[in-house]
Design a protein around this motif. Structure first.
Motif, PDB file in Angstrom:
ATOM      1  N   ARG A 167      -6.270   2.864   2.618  1.00  0.00           N
ATOM      2  CA  ARG A 167      -7.682   2.872   3.001  1.00  0.00           C
ATOM      3  C   ARG A 167      -7.946   2.150   4.317  1.00  0.00           C
ATOM      4  NH1 ARG A 167     -10.236   0.934  -1.741  1.00  0.00           N
ATOM      5  NH2 ARG A 167      -9.807   3.012  -2.565  1.00  0.00           N
ATOM      6  N   GLU A 168      -7.136   1.159   4.635  1.00  0.00           N
ATOM      7  CA  GLU A 168      -7.325   0.423   5.891  1.00  0.00           C
ATOM      8  C   GLU A 168      -7.052   1.311   7.103  1.00  0.00           C
ATOM      9  OE1 GLU A 168      -5.354  -3.439   8.213  1.00  0.00           O
ATOM     10  OE2 GLU A 168      -4.930  -3.087   6.082  1.00  0.00           O
ATOM     11  N   HIS A 169      -6.292   2.368   6.907  1.00  0.00           N
ATOM     12  CA  HIS A 169      -5.836   3.175   8.031  1.00  0.00           C
ATOM     13  C   HIS A 169      -6.456   4.567   8.103  1.00  0.00           C
ATOM     14  CE1 HIS A 169      -2.920  -0.021   8.215  1.00  0.00           C
ATOM     15  NE2 HIS A 169      -2.493   0.278   6.993  1.00  0.00           N
ATOM     16  N   THR A 172     -10.307   7.677   2.305  1.00  0.00           N
ATOM     17  CA  THR A 172      -9.708   8.057   1.020  1.00  0.00           C
ATOM     18  C   THR A 172      -9.507   9.562   0.993  1.00  0.00           C
ATOM     19  OG1 THR A 172     -10.827   6.215  -0.065  1.00  0.00           O
ATOM     20  CG2 THR A 172      -9.988   7.970  -1.470  1.00  0.00           C
ATOM     21  N   ARG A 244       1.050   4.014  10.166  1.00  0.00           N
ATOM     22  CA  ARG A 244       0.790   2.843   9.308  1.00  0.00           C
ATOM     23  C   ARG A 244       0.354   3.283   7.914  1.00  0.00           C
ATOM     24  NH1 ARG A 244      -1.479   0.848  14.212  1.00  0.00           N
ATOM     25  NH2 ARG A 244      -3.574   1.448  13.512  1.00  0.00           N
ATOM     26  N   ALA A 248       2.140   2.379   4.399  1.00  0.00           N
ATOM     27  CA  ALA A 248       1.411   1.804   3.264  1.00  0.00           C
ATOM     28  C   ALA A 248       1.590   2.669   2.020  1.00  0.00           C
ATOM     29  CB  ALA A 248      -0.070   1.682   3.612  1.00  0.00           C
TER      30      ALA A 248
END
Length: 275
Positions: A167-169, A172, A244, A248
């Motif tokens: 989710r940081e990259h 969703t 990234r 992850a």
């Protein structure tokens, strides 16, 4: 001519998404096949029943139902997957099954044509779900019954954990809970839609099954990264963010690696109702 109103989904399932599922049919059955027995038991298919499988995809569930029934018909938007379904039926020698391209919302079923409707994760994308289930109900006729599985909310599930790690990259991949693939994640909405479509006695039971995503960590990460929703969202961000996100994804899957493969515990609502 086949009438299609759900054009966005038809485009997806006749493009990359449908081809990927057709080309990897055995792998997707390894992901979702653990829910087959729940569906077949809930449907209570008898030797004289006529069965409709909506959103049948590559047709594994349709063929299993046909072995218990008088006949089974699978309906789907995806030509690549329907071609695979027909091929597999021939290879398995299942003669009492047919596969048709159609949009269940408007498909010209005959009144009372079927006794049972099944679906394995094939009912979450209707443009107008009340109209779709109304049309399916007409095809079932009075006393007809349905059994389908649909995704629960992702929060607190293994798949939700994996997607949350990315989710940081990137967004969703399946959208927010309650939309897209999780559009039927709320049992209250399921009951509301089915009730408006003329069904009664709606039941929702949470069920779980192991989902095999790959033979090892690298294989599972590559396969999940190529799954349509993930691949699409990886394409929305730059190459560094995508890299990234893939890292992850791989790291989050590591906790689910076991001897024999990477397995997530899948969750679904098993929904039953009668016309």
């Amino acid at each position: 001519m086949t009438r299609i109103v759900n054009e966005h989904q038809a485009e997806a399932w006749n493009g990359y998404e449908g081809r990927h599922w057709a080309d990897n049919h055995a792998r997707y059955d390894a992901v979702n096949g653990g829910f087959n027995d729940f569906l077949l038991e809930a449907a209570g298919i008898g030797a004289g029943d006529r069965v409709l499988d909506v959103g049948c995809g590559n047709g594994q569930l349709t063929r299993l139902a046909a072995r218990r029934a008088r006949e089974a018909v699978g309906v789907d938007l995806s030509e690549p997957m329907l071609a695979r379904a027909r091929e597999q039926a021939g290879l398995e020698g299942v003669a009492n099954v047919t596969f048709e391209r159609g949009d269940a919302q408007v498909h010209p079923f005959r009144d009372g044509e079927f006794d049972v409707m099944l679906s394995r994760f094939g009912i979450m994308f209707f443009a107008d779900p009340v109209a779709a289930f109304g049309n399916i109900g007409r095809a079932l006729g009075p006393g007809g019954r349905l059994a389908f599985v649909c995704m629960t909310a992702l929060e607190g599930t293994d798949l939700g954990t994996v997607f949350g790690a990315m989710r940081e990259h990137l967004p969703t991949p399946t959208g927010q809970d309650g939309s897209g693939p999780t559009s039927f994640s709320d049992p209250a909405r399921i009951e509301e839609v089915l009730g408006a479509a003329g069904f009664r006695g709606v039941g929702c039971e949470r069920v779980e099954a192991d989902q095999l995503w790959g033979r090892d960590l690298a294989d599972a990460a590559a396969f999940l990264g190529a799954w349509g929703p993930v691949k699409y969202h990886l394409g929305l961000v730059g190459p560094e963010a995508a890299a990234r996100a893939r890292e992850a994804l791989t790291e989050s899957l590591a906790r689910f690696e076991r001897p024999g493969g990477v397995r997530l515990r899948g969750t679904a609502w098993l929904v039953t109702a009668a016309r």
